[in-house]
Design a protein around this motif. Structure first.
Motif, PDB file in Angstrom:
ATOM      1  N   GLU A  55       0.384  -0.988   0.160  1.00  0.00           N
ATOM      2  CA  GLU A  55      -0.293   0.254   0.295  1.00  0.00           C
ATOM      3  C   GLU A  55       0.844   0.744   0.219  1.00  0.00           C
ATOM      4  O   GLU A  55       0.259   1.975  -0.912  1.00  0.00           O
ATOM      5  CB  GLU A  55      -0.828  -0.221   1.059  1.00  0.00           C
ATOM      6  CG  GLU A  55      -1.955  -0.980   0.895  1.00  0.00           C
ATOM      7  CD  GLU A  55      -2.603  -1.267   2.189  1.00  0.00           C
ATOM      8  OE1 GLU A  55      -2.616  -0.163   2.933  1.00  0.00           O
ATOM      9  OE2 GLU A  55      -3.250  -1.809   2.496  1.00  0.00           O
ATOM     10  N   VAL A  56       1.890   0.905   0.927  1.00  0.00           N
ATOM     11  CA  VAL A  56       3.044   2.209   0.933  1.00  0.00           C
ATOM     12  C   VAL A  56       3.801   3.018  -0.138  1.00  0.00           C
ATOM     13  O   VAL A  56       3.853   3.954  -0.793  1.00  0.00           O
ATOM     14  CB  VAL A  56       3.562   2.425   1.720  1.00  0.00           C
ATOM     15  CG1 VAL A  56       5.206   3.325   2.129  1.00  0.00           C
ATOM     16  CG2 VAL A  56       3.472   2.205   3.763  1.00  0.00           C
ATOM     17  N   PHE A  57       3.526   1.463  -1.274  1.00  0.00           N
ATOM     18  CA  PHE A  57       4.550   1.611  -2.515  1.00  0.00           C
ATOM     19  C   PHE A  57       3.651   1.594  -3.240  1.00  0.00           C
ATOM     20  O   PHE A  57       3.725   2.695  -4.117  1.00  0.00           O
ATOM     21  CB  PHE A  57       5.593   0.187  -2.332  1.00  0.00           C
ATOM     22  CG  PHE A  57       6.979   0.670  -1.630  1.00  0.00           C
ATOM     23  CD1 PHE A  57       7.895   1.151  -2.877  1.00  0.00           C
ATOM     24  CD2 PHE A  57       6.879   0.341  -0.568  1.00  0.00           C
ATOM     25  CE1 PHE A  57       9.336   1.336  -2.466  1.00  0.00           C
ATOM     26  CE2 PHE A  57       8.277   0.350  -0.562  1.00  0.00           C
ATOM     27  CZ  PHE A  57       9.866   0.688  -0.634  1.00  0.00           C
ATOM     28  N   ALA A  58       2.361   1.620  -3.351  1.00  0.00           N
ATOM     29  CA  ALA A  58       1.546   2.255  -4.616  1.00  0.00           C
ATOM     30  C   ALA A  58       1.113   3.233  -3.786  1.00  0.00           C
ATOM     31  O   ALA A  58       1.244   3.849  -5.282  1.00  0.00           O
ATOM     32  CB  ALA A  58       0.197   1.460  -3.902  1.00  0.00           C
ATOM     33  N   ALA A  81      13.320  -3.095   4.506  1.00  0.00           N
ATOM     34  CA  ALA A  81      12.708  -0.947   4.184  1.00  0.00           C
ATOM     35  C   ALA A  81      13.853  -0.473   2.643  1.00  0.00           C
ATOM     36  O   ALA A  81      13.621  -0.233   2.064  1.00  0.00           O
ATOM     37  CB  ALA A  81      12.457  -0.207   4.818  1.00  0.00           C
ATOM     38  N   GLY A  82      14.587  -0.586   3.104  1.00  0.00           N
ATOM     39  CA  GLY A  82      16.274  -0.575   1.962  1.00  0.00           C
ATOM     40  C   GLY A  82      16.289  -1.647   0.892  1.00  0.00           C
ATOM     41  O   GLY A  82      16.683  -0.716  -0.396  1.00  0.00           O
ATOM     42  N   ILE A  92      12.468   7.940  -1.909  1.00  0.00           N
ATOM     43  CA  ILE A  92      11.701   8.186  -0.642  1.00  0.00           C
ATOM     44  C   ILE A  92      13.332   7.921   0.090  1.00  0.00           C
ATOM     45  O   ILE A  92      13.712   6.932  -0.219  1.00  0.00           O
ATOM     46  CB  ILE A  92      10.454   7.386   0.329  1.00  0.00           C
ATOM     47  CG1 ILE A  92       9.919   7.610   1.653  1.00  0.00           C
ATOM     48  CG2 ILE A  92      10.695   5.573  -0.188  1.00  0.00           C
ATOM     49  CD1 ILE A  92       9.079   6.947   1.621  1.00  0.00           C
ATOM     50  N   THR A  93      13.207   8.935   1.822  1.00  0.00           N
ATOM     51  CA  THR A  93      14.683   7.746   2.788  1.00  0.00           C
ATOM     52  C   THR A  93      14.438   7.146   2.884  1.00  0.00           C
ATOM     53  O   THR A  93      12.978   6.093   3.279  1.00  0.00           O
ATOM     54  CB  THR A  93      14.707   8.861   3.317  1.00  0.00           C
ATOM     55  OG1 THR A  93      13.753   9.512   4.492  1.00  0.00           O
ATOM     56  CG2 THR A  93      15.154  10.956   2.782  1.00  0.00           C
ATOM     57  N   LEU A  94      15.414   6.122   3.852  1.00  0.00           N
ATOM     58  CA  LEU A  94      14.619   5.126   3.970  1.00  0.00           C
ATOM     59  C   LEU A  94      14.143   5.263   6.513  1.00  0.00           C
ATOM     60  O   LEU A  94      13.185   4.760   6.211  1.00  0.00           O
ATOM     61  CB  LEU A  94      15.910   3.901   4.602  1.00  0.00           C
ATOM     62  CG  LEU A  94      16.134   2.937   5.889  1.00  0.00           C
ATOM     63  CD1 LEU A  94      15.405   2.319   5.469  1.00  0.00           C
ATOM     64  CD2 LEU A  94      17.483   2.969   6.229  1.00  0.00           C
ATOM     65  N   ALA A  95      14.855   6.240   6.681  1.00  0.00           N
ATOM     66  CA  ALA A  95      14.156   6.984   7.470  1.00  0.00           C
ATOM     67  C   ALA A  95      12.416   7.537   7.533  1.00  0.00           C
ATOM     68  O   ALA A  95      11.443   6.691   7.971  1.00  0.00           O
ATOM     69  CB  ALA A  95      14.893   7.720   8.114  1.00  0.00           C
ATOM     70  N   GLU A  96      11.511   8.059   6.480  1.00  0.00           N
ATOM     71  CA  GLU A  96      10.349   8.054   6.276  1.00  0.00           C
ATOM     72  C   GLU A  96       9.810   7.400   5.736  1.00  0.00           C
ATOM     73  O   GLU A  96       9.018   7.063   5.851  1.00  0.00           O
ATOM     74  CB  GLU A  96      10.861   9.240   5.104  1.00  0.00           C
ATOM     75  CG  GLU A  96      11.196  10.859   4.048  1.00  0.00           C
ATOM     76  CD  GLU A  96      11.303  11.065   3.337  1.00  0.00           C
ATOM     77  OE1 GLU A  96      11.855  12.906   3.573  1.00  0.00           O
ATOM     78  OE2 GLU A  96      11.570  10.670   2.409  1.00  0.00           O
ATOM     79  N   LEU A  97      10.333   5.975   5.283  1.00  0.00           N
ATOM     80  CA  LEU A  97      10.130   4.954   4.559  1.00  0.00           C
ATOM     81  C   LEU A  97       9.885   4.432   6.073  1.00  0.00           C
ATOM     82  O   LEU A  97       8.366   3.557   6.277  1.00  0.00           O
ATOM     83  CB  LEU A  97      10.812   4.073   3.541  1.00  0.00           C
ATOM     84  CG  LEU A  97       9.548   2.508   2.943  1.00  0.00           C
ATOM     85  CD1 LEU A  97       8.672   3.051   2.785  1.00  0.00           C
ATOM     86  CD2 LEU A  97      10.799   1.790   2.539  1.00  0.00           C
ATOM     87  N   LEU A 101       6.068   3.355   6.617  1.00  0.00           N
ATOM     88  CA  LEU A 101       5.192   1.755   6.945  1.00  0.00           C
ATOM     89  C   LEU A 101       5.192   0.693   8.523  1.00  0.00           C
ATOM     90  O   LEU A 101       3.674   0.455   8.628  1.00  0.00           O
ATOM     91  CB  LEU A 101       6.350  -0.003   7.103  1.00  0.00           C
ATOM     92  CG  LEU A 101       7.067   0.775   5.577  1.00  0.00           C
ATOM     93  CD1 LEU A 101       8.588  -0.201   5.827  1.00  0.00           C
ATOM     94  CD2 LEU A 101       6.604   0.076   4.715  1.00  0.00           C
ATOM     95  N   ASN A 102       5.376   1.905   9.423  1.00  0.00           N
ATOM     96  CA  ASN A 102       5.127   1.474  11.442  1.00  0.00           C
ATOM     97  C   ASN A 102       3.502   1.712  10.862  1.00  0.00           C
ATOM     98  O   ASN A 102       2.953   1.049  11.457  1.00  0.00           O
ATOM     99  CB  ASN A 102       5.883   1.835  12.452  1.00  0.00           C
ATOM    100  CG  ASN A 102       7.399   1.477  12.347  1.00  0.00           C
ATOM    101  OD1 ASN A 102       6.646  -0.031  12.650  1.00  0.00           O
ATOM    102  ND2 ASN A 102       8.318   1.876  12.378  1.00  0.00           N
TER     103      ASN A 102
END
Length: 246
Positions: A55-58, A81-82, A92-97, A101-102
């Protein structure tokens, strides 16, 4: 309706990072403690994580390939995530993703957390027999605390979260920390895991492992038992994994 485990009164609740001397030392023979993974082992939430990732990547304009699910299952958030950022090229950055996701996963678990078959019975049995029990997960503390409400906080002497250790699964650190917090020897701890990543962490710590695969298959190996369901796991079975000291 989501099944939940009634909180046992025989186990103290200790949430948060493990500290030295936090738990009493147990007998230095036979089975000393049981260490349990969370997602896919006690609660049927591996699919929740995959749905959240899709869903997030969509929303970011990307479609995840089904074959990637086996890559991201069971690992630390940073690794999963990485990998997805690199695989999709998402901006998107790792921190943002990680935050997204959480948040998406939390939305799902607030509607109820389904337990894996056999989980409620196993937790009740361990509590009834006063077996020191820890929850050891690569999920973050914010997630664990919410899920534990369904599992019954008093069923665990302590919990270890993925964001509370310098190196989470597949490194042995989480299981070594849990064993130390329970005053147990890793070799006298039985671990129940559902992913190859978790199994690798537990075996690297020197624990005896029962694998209950949830998404991807796990091969049998020396010192490892593979079963089809948590319904096949009880205290008597776990005790057979440990060789008593004369």
């Amino acid at each position: 309706m989501t099944s939940t485990v009634p909180a046992a009164v025989t186990q103290p609740q200790t949430l948060g990072p493990v500290r030295a001397g936090q738990a009493p030392t147990v007998d230095r023979s036979a089975l000393q403690a049981v260490l349990l993974d969370m997602d896919g082992t006690l609660v049927d939430t591996e699919g929740f994580w995959w749905d959240a990732e899709r869903e997030v990547f969509a929303d970011l304009g990307h479609t995840l390939e089904d074959s990637w699910r086996d890559v991201v299952v069971g690992g630390p958030m940073t690794r999963s995530a990485g990998f997805l950022i690199e695989a999709t090229g998402a901006a998107i950055t790792l921190a943002e993703l990680t935050v997204l996701l959480n948040e998406r996963f939390e939305e799902r678990i607030t509607r109820g957390v389904p337990l894996m078959p056999g989980a409620a019975r196993l937790l009740r049995e361990l509590a009834t027999h006063n077996i020191p029990t820890a929850l050891v997960s690569a999920s973050h503390r914010r997630i664990i605390d919410k899920v534990v409400r369904s599992l019954g906080p008093a069923n665990f002497a302590l919990t270890v979260a993925g964001d509370e250790v310098a190196r989470t699964k597949p490194h042995p650190d989480p299981y070594l920390l849990a064993a130390r917090g329970l005053g147990a020897e890793p070799g006298r701890c039985a671990v129940v895991e559902d992913t190859a990543t978790g199994v690798a962490a537990a075996e690297a710590a020197g624990c005896r492992v029962v694998a209950v695969p949830s998404v991807a298959p796990i091969a049998e190996a020396e010192g490892r038992v593979v079963v089809d369901s948590l319904e096949q796991v009880d205290l008597a079975f776990l005790r057979t994994l440990i060789t008593p000291v004369n």
